[in-house]
Design a protein around this motif. Structure first.
Motif, PDB file in Angstrom:
ATOM      1  N   THR A  98       2.616  -8.940  -0.965  1.00 19.77           N
ATOM      2  CA  THR A  98       2.002 -10.027  -0.198  1.00 19.77           C
ATOM      3  C   THR A  98       0.495  -9.870  -0.065  1.00 19.77           C
ATOM      4  O   THR A  98      -0.157 -10.762   0.484  1.00 19.77           O
ATOM      5  N   ALA A  99      -0.048  -8.768  -0.549  1.00 23.24           N
ATOM      6  CA  ALA A  99      -1.500  -8.604  -0.517  1.00 23.24           C
ATOM      7  C   ALA A  99      -2.113  -9.532  -1.561  1.00 23.24           C
ATOM      8  O   ALA A  99      -1.628  -9.592  -2.695  1.00 23.24           O
ATOM      9  N   PRO A 100      -3.153 -10.267  -1.199  1.00 22.23           N
ATOM     10  CA  PRO A 100      -3.748 -11.199  -2.162  1.00 22.23           C
ATOM     11  C   PRO A 100      -4.487 -10.468  -3.275  1.00 22.23           C
ATOM     12  O   PRO A 100      -5.011  -9.378  -3.078  1.00 22.23           O
ATOM     13  N   ILE A 101      -4.498 -11.086  -4.434  1.00 20.31           N
ATOM     14  CA  ILE A 101      -5.247 -10.556  -5.571  1.00 20.31           C
ATOM     15  C   ILE A 101      -6.450 -11.468  -5.772  1.00 20.31           C
ATOM     16  O   ILE A 101      -6.312 -12.692  -5.812  1.00 20.31           O
ATOM     17  N   PHE A 104       1.397  -1.478   3.078  1.00 21.61           N
ATOM     18  CA  PHE A 104       2.711  -2.115   3.126  1.00 21.61           C
ATOM     19  C   PHE A 104       2.661  -3.474   2.419  1.00 21.61           C
ATOM     20  O   PHE A 104       3.548  -3.807   1.624  1.00 21.61           O
ATOM     21  N   ALA A 105       1.607  -4.249   2.671  1.00 22.82           N
ATOM     22  CA  ALA A 105       1.468  -5.564   2.031  1.00 22.82           C
ATOM     23  C   ALA A 105       1.308  -5.426   0.519  1.00 22.82           C
ATOM     24  O   ALA A 105       1.886  -6.202  -0.244  1.00 22.82           O
ATOM     25  N   ARG A 137       2.398 -10.891  -8.146  1.00 22.23           N
ATOM     26  CA  ARG A 137       3.764 -10.885  -8.674  1.00 22.23           C
ATOM     27  C   ARG A 137       4.319  -9.464  -8.688  1.00 22.23           C
ATOM     28  O   ARG A 137       5.461  -9.250  -9.063  1.00 22.23           O
ATOM     29  N   ALA A 138       3.501  -8.522  -8.315  1.00 22.06           N
ATOM     30  CA  ALA A 138       3.931  -7.121  -8.281  1.00 22.06           C
ATOM     31  C   ALA A 138       4.593  -6.825  -6.941  1.00 22.06           C
ATOM     32  O   ALA A 138       4.718  -7.698  -6.086  1.00 22.06           O
ATOM     33  N   GLY A 139       4.997  -5.625  -6.753  1.00 25.59           N
ATOM     34  CA  GLY A 139       5.555  -5.213  -5.477  1.00 25.59           C
ATOM     35  C   GLY A 139       7.060  -5.304  -5.438  1.00 25.59           C
ATOM     36  O   GLY A 139       7.713  -5.722  -6.397  1.00 25.59           O
ATOM     37  N   ASN A 140       7.603  -4.913  -4.328  1.00 29.85           N
ATOM     38  CA  ASN A 140       9.042  -4.902  -4.122  1.00 29.85           C
ATOM     39  C   ASN A 140       9.524  -6.340  -3.931  1.00 29.85           C
ATOM     40  O   ASN A 140       9.246  -6.967  -2.918  1.00 29.85           O
TER      41      ASN A 140
END
Length: 186
Positions: A63-66, A57-58, A80-83
């Protein structure tokens, strides 16, 4: 237009709040999520059970860290990816929590002891993502009205799922159709 200058947004807010409440969700109980944020989450996420874990989900909401480490320097950066719509709801939720004496504010303050404020904000948004995921999973398990569902129909954990017509397997391989040979030209 009413005397205070609003054009019916109060009625729209009230209607949205009623619509969100009718879904049985408890998202609006979370500090920093109002009717529009809860509605956005419900619309964008849809069926939360299709997301296998809070980490997924993150990752999906950005919100998951890279990892941005180099040598002995261990760093993570914001994805910067994701919904982006879900990420915006999380950002608003984090901002509201930072403005008030909440658990989110206390978490942020603890994180700023060893991180920059941007890193602490990323960590807070990741934590809020986990809370939203858990809330949505609990809402799904509770069903509408907050009661645990006790139906005899199939669900995701049942050993005998019911398949709709679009999910049923197709019949075996098609038999070869005899083709009429083309006349040969001589």
């Amino acid at each position: 237009m009413t005397s205070n200058g609003s054009t019916g947004s109060n009625e729209a807010d009230k209607e949205l709040k009623e619509l969100v409440a009718s879904t049985g969700t408890t998202l609006m109980d979370l500090h920093g999520i109002g009717p529009s944020g809860a509605a956005r989450l419900l619309v964008e996420v849809g069926d939360i059970t299709r997301v296998p874990s809070r980490a997924h989900f993150a990752s999906w909401n950005g919100t998951a860290p890279i990892d941005a480490s180099s040598g002995d320097q261990v760093r993570h950066r914001l994805s910067r990816a994701g919904n982006r719509q879900i990420n915006r709801v999380l950002h608003i939720m984090a901002t509201v929590q930072l403005r008030n004496p909440t658990e989110g504010r206390a978490y942020f303050d603890r994180k700023t002891a060893g991180k920059t404020s941007m890193e602490a904000m990323r960590a807070l948004k990741r934590r809020l993502s986990d809370i939203i995921y858990r809330t949505m999973i609990n809402d799904t398990a509770a069903g509408p009205g907050g009661q645990r569902e006790t139906t005899t129909d199939s669900n995701a954990t049942s050993s005998h799922p019911h398949a709709s017509s679009s999910e049923k397997s197709l019949p075996g391989p098609a038999t070869a159709q005899l083709k009429t040979p083309l006349p040969t030209m001589s």
